[in-house]
Design a protein around this motif. Structure first.
Motif, short mmCIF file in Angstrom:
data_model
loop_
_atom_site.label_atom_id
_atom_site.label_comp_id
_atom_site.label_asym_id
_atom_site.label_seq_id
_atom_site.Cartn_x
_atom_site.Cartn_y
_atom_site.Cartn_z
N THR A 29 -11.27 -18.68 16.39
CA THR A 29 -11.95 -17.47 15.90
C THR A 29 -10.97 -16.40 15.42
O THR A 29 -11.40 -15.42 14.79
CB THR A 29 -12.85 -16.87 16.99
N GLU A 30 -9.69 -16.58 15.71
CA GLU A 30 -8.68 -15.63 15.25
C GLU A 30 -7.90 -16.13 14.05
O GLU A 30 -6.97 -15.47 13.59
CB GLU A 30 -7.70 -15.32 16.40
N LYS A 31 -8.27 -17.28 13.54
CA LYS A 31 -7.47 -17.91 12.47
C LYS A 31 -8.10 -17.69 11.10
O LYS A 31 -9.31 -17.85 10.92
CB LYS A 31 -7.31 -19.41 12.76
N PHE A 32 -7.24 -17.35 10.13
CA PHE A 32 -7.67 -17.13 8.75
C PHE A 32 -7.47 -18.41 7.93
O PHE A 32 -6.42 -19.06 8.03
CB PHE A 32 -6.85 -16.01 8.11
N VAL A 33 -8.46 -18.71 7.11
CA VAL A 33 -8.38 -19.89 6.22
C VAL A 33 -8.77 -19.45 4.81
O VAL A 33 -9.84 -18.87 4.60
CB VAL A 33 -9.31 -21.02 6.69
N LEU A 34 -7.91 -19.74 3.86
CA LEU A 34 -8.18 -19.47 2.44
C LEU A 34 -8.64 -20.75 1.76
O LEU A 34 -7.99 -21.80 1.89
CB LEU A 34 -6.92 -18.94 1.76
N ILE A 35 -9.76 -20.67 1.07
CA ILE A 35 -10.31 -21.83 0.35
C ILE A 35 -10.47 -21.47 -1.12
O ILE A 35 -11.02 -20.42 -1.44
CB ILE A 35 -11.70 -22.23 0.92
N THR A 36 -10.01 -22.33 -2.01
CA THR A 36 -10.20 -22.10 -3.44
C THR A 36 -11.42 -22.86 -3.93
O THR A 36 -11.83 -23.86 -3.35
CB THR A 36 -8.97 -22.53 -4.25
N GLY A 37 -12.02 -22.37 -5.02
CA GLY A 37 -13.15 -23.05 -5.63
C GLY A 37 -14.41 -23.03 -4.78
O GLY A 37 -15.04 -24.07 -4.56
N ALA A 94 -4.31 -12.29 -5.50
CA ALA A 94 -4.99 -12.89 -4.34
C ALA A 94 -4.02 -13.06 -3.18
O ALA A 94 -4.36 -12.77 -2.02
CB ALA A 94 -5.61 -14.22 -4.73
N ALA A 95 -2.80 -13.52 -3.47
CA ALA A 95 -1.80 -13.72 -2.42
C ALA A 95 -1.43 -12.41 -1.75
O ALA A 95 -1.27 -12.33 -0.52
CB ALA A 95 -0.56 -14.38 -3.01
N ALA A 96 -1.31 -11.34 -2.54
CA ALA A 96 -1.00 -10.02 -1.99
C ALA A 96 -2.13 -9.53 -1.09
O ALA A 96 -1.89 -8.95 -0.02
CB ALA A 96 -0.75 -9.03 -3.12
N TRP A 97 -3.37 -9.76 -1.52
CA TRP A 97 -4.54 -9.36 -0.73
C TRP A 97 -4.57 -10.11 0.59
O TRP A 97 -4.81 -9.52 1.65
CB TRP A 97 -5.80 -9.63 -1.54
N VAL A 98 -4.32 -11.43 0.53
CA VAL A 98 -4.31 -12.25 1.74
C VAL A 98 -3.21 -11.79 2.70
O VAL A 98 -3.43 -11.65 3.91
CB VAL A 98 -4.13 -13.74 1.39
N ASP A 104 0.79 -10.05 10.53
CA ASP A 104 1.85 -10.83 11.16
C ASP A 104 1.38 -12.18 11.68
O ASP A 104 2.21 -13.04 12.01
CB ASP A 104 2.48 -10.04 12.32
N ARG A 105 0.07 -12.36 11.78
CA ARG A 105 -0.43 -13.65 12.29
C ARG A 105 -0.21 -14.78 11.29
O ARG A 105 -0.18 -15.95 11.66
CB ARG A 105 -1.93 -13.54 12.61
N GLY A 106 -0.09 -14.44 10.03
CA GLY A 106 0.07 -15.46 9.02
C GLY A 106 -1.26 -16.10 8.66
O GLY A 106 -2.33 -15.73 9.17
N LEU A 107 -1.20 -17.04 7.76
CA LEU A 107 -2.40 -17.75 7.28
C LEU A 107 -2.46 -19.12 7.94
O LEU A 107 -1.56 -19.94 7.75
CB LEU A 107 -2.33 -17.89 5.75
N TRP A 108 -3.52 -19.36 8.71
CA TRP A 108 -3.61 -20.64 9.41
C TRP A 108 -3.87 -21.80 8.45
O TRP A 108 -3.29 -22.87 8.59
CB TRP A 108 -4.72 -20.61 10.46
N GLY A 109 -4.74 -21.61 7.48
CA GLY A 109 -5.10 -22.74 6.63
C GLY A 109 -5.28 -22.36 5.17
O GLY A 109 -5.75 -21.28 4.84
N LEU A 150 2.80 -19.93 0.88
CA LEU A 150 3.53 -20.82 1.78
C LEU A 150 4.27 -20.07 2.90
O LEU A 150 4.26 -20.54 4.05
CB LEU A 150 4.51 -21.68 0.97
N PRO A 151 4.90 -18.91 2.64
CA PRO A 151 5.53 -18.18 3.75
C PRO A 151 4.52 -17.80 4.84
O PRO A 151 4.87 -17.78 6.03
CB PRO A 151 6.10 -16.94 3.06
N LEU A 152 3.28 -17.50 4.44
CA LEU A 152 2.25 -17.15 5.42
C LEU A 152 1.83 -18.36 6.23
O LEU A 152 1.54 -18.25 7.44
CB LEU A 152 1.03 -16.54 4.72
N LEU A 153 1.78 -19.54 5.60
CA LEU A 153 1.47 -20.77 6.32
C LEU A 153 2.59 -21.12 7.30
O LEU A 153 2.33 -21.56 8.43
CB LEU A 153 1.27 -21.93 5.33
N ARG A 154 3.83 -20.92 6.88
CA ARG A 154 4.95 -21.20 7.78
C ARG A 154 4.93 -20.27 8.99
O ARG A 154 5.21 -20.69 10.12
CB ARG A 154 6.27 -21.06 7.02
#
Length: 318
Positions: A29-37, A94-98, A104-109, A150-154
Motif C-alpha cells: 500500500t506504500e508502493k508507487f507503480v507507473l503504468i503507460t497506455g 512525466a518523469a519529473a512529476w513522478v 525518497d521512496r523511489g518508484l516501485w514499479g 530508472l534511477p527511481l526504480l534503482r
C-alpha cells in the motif's frame, strides 16, 4: 523406479515454485507503480486492478477522456498524468512529476504497456515511416520511459515489467510490430543483467492473441487497404486481387481467435509487481504456451513450413 524418482523430483520442483511464487512483497500500500497506455486495454484493467489492491497507481494516459474515465472508476489513490511515449518532452515532464511525488521512496514499479500494432502488412507494401510509427511507440518510447525513471526504480530496488509478445519470439507477418517486440526482448535481457546488482527485477510479458484496441479488425483492415491503394500497379499485379482477398479474410478471422479475457495478462503483470519471486518471462494464453512458444524453438525449416500454409498465394510466383 527411476521413472518414479523423476516424477517425484518434478513434483517437488513444481511445489517449491508454487510456494515461492505465492509469497508477496510487504508494504504494497506504500508502493508507487507507473503504468503507460492506460486509456484502454491491459493498462486500463491493470490500473484498476492494482488500485483495488491498495497500491499507489500512477496511470499514464494519452487522452484526457481516457484519464477521466479511469479516475471515475477508481479510488482517489489513483493519479493520472498525460503521457505520450513518442514525445521526449512529454516523457521528461512525466518523469519529473513522478520524481516529485514518489520522493525518497523511489518508484516501485514501471509497466511499459503502451503499444500499437498497425500498419501490419507485407513488408514490401510499407514505407520507412510505417515501420517507425510502430517502433517509436513499442520500442523507442518504451526505452526512453524506462531510462527516464530508472534511477527511481534503482532507489526502490523495484520492478520493471515490459510488455512484449509471442511475436517477439517468432515473426510471421510484416510491419514494425514484430520488429519492435523482438527489440523489447533484447532491451529487457540486457537491462536485466545490468540491474541485477542493484536489486531491480525485470519481467517480460509475452501474450498470445487477446482482444484489445490494437487488435481491432476494423483498424487493421483500414490500414491494410490504405497500403494496397498506394502500391504501384505492377506490384499490385504481382500480388494479385486474390492475394488481397485472402489476406483480408485472414484479418477478419482474427476476431474469432482473440481471447477476450484480458485478466489473464494483467494477472501476470500484477504477479511480476507483487511477488517476492517474479518470473523472468510470462507466456500468457494457451496459444502462446502450446503453439507459438514451442514453434519458436523449432528449426526455421519446420516453422517456415508451418506458417507457409497460412500465407496467401500471390499471382506472380517464383
Amino acid at each position: 523406479m527411476w521413472l518414479f524418482v523423476a516424477a517425484a523430483l518434478v513434483g517437488l520442483f513444481l511445489l517449491r515454485r508454487w510456494y515461492r511464487e505465492r509469497q508477496t512483497v510487504p508494504g504494497l500500500t506504500e508502493k508507487f507503480v507507473l503504468i503507460t497506455g492506460c486509456d484502454s486495454g491491459f493498462g486500463n484493467l491493470l490500473a484498476r486492478q492494482l488500485d483495488a489492491r491498495g497500491l499507489r497507481v500512477i496511470a499514464g494516459c494519452l487522452t484526457e477522456p481516457g484519464a477521466a474515465a479511469l479516475r471515475a472508476a477508481t479510488s482517489p489513490r489513483l493519479q493520472t498524468l498525460s503521457l505520450d511515449v513518442t514525445s521526449s518532452q512529454s516523457i521528461a515532464a512525466a518523469a519529473a512529476w513522478v520524481k516529485e511525488h514518489v520522493g525518497d521512496r523511489g518508484l516501485w514499479g514501471l509497466v511499459n504497456n503502451a503499444g500499437i500494432a498497425v500498419p501490419t502488412c507485407p513488408n514490401e507494401w510499407l514505407t520507412k515511416d510505417d515501420f517507425l510509427k510502430v517502433i517509436n511507440v513499442n520500442l523507442i518510447g518504451l526505452i526512453e520511459v524506462t531510462l527516464s525513471v530508472l534511477p527511481l526504480l534503482r532507489r526502490a530496488r523495484g520492478r520493471l515489467v515490459n510488455v512484449a509478445s509471442v511475436m517477439g519470439r517468432i515473426a510471421f507477418f510484416g510491419g514494425g510490430y514484430c520488429v519492435s517486440k523482438f527489440g523489447v526482448e533484447a532491451f529487457s535481457d540486457s537491462l536485466r543483467l545490468e540491474m541485477n546488482s542493484f536489486g531491480v527485477k525485470i519481467s517480460v510479458i509475452e501474450p498470445g492473441y487477446f482482444r484489445t484496441s490494437i487488435t481491432s479488425v476494423e483498424n487493421s483492415e483500414k490500414h491494410f487497404l490504405a497500403a494496397w491503394e498506394k502500391l504501384p500497379e505492377q506490384v499490385k499485379a504481382d500480388y494479385g486481387e486474390n492475394y488481397l482477398k485472402q489476406f483480408l479474410e485472414s484479418i477478419r478471422s482474427m476476431k474469432d481467435v482473440c481471447n477476450p479475457n484480458l485478466s489473464l495478462v494483467t494477472g501476470c503483470m500484477e504477479h511480476a509487481l507483487t511477488s517476492r519471486y517474479p518470473r523472468t518471462r510470462y507466456a500468457v494464453g494457451w496459444d502462446a504456451k502450446l503453439f507459438y512458444i514451442p514453434i519458436s524453438y523449432m528449426p526455421s525449416a519446420i516453422s517456415d513450413r508451418i506458417f507457409a500454409q497460412y500465407q496467401p498465394e500471390p499471382a506472380q510466383k517464383a
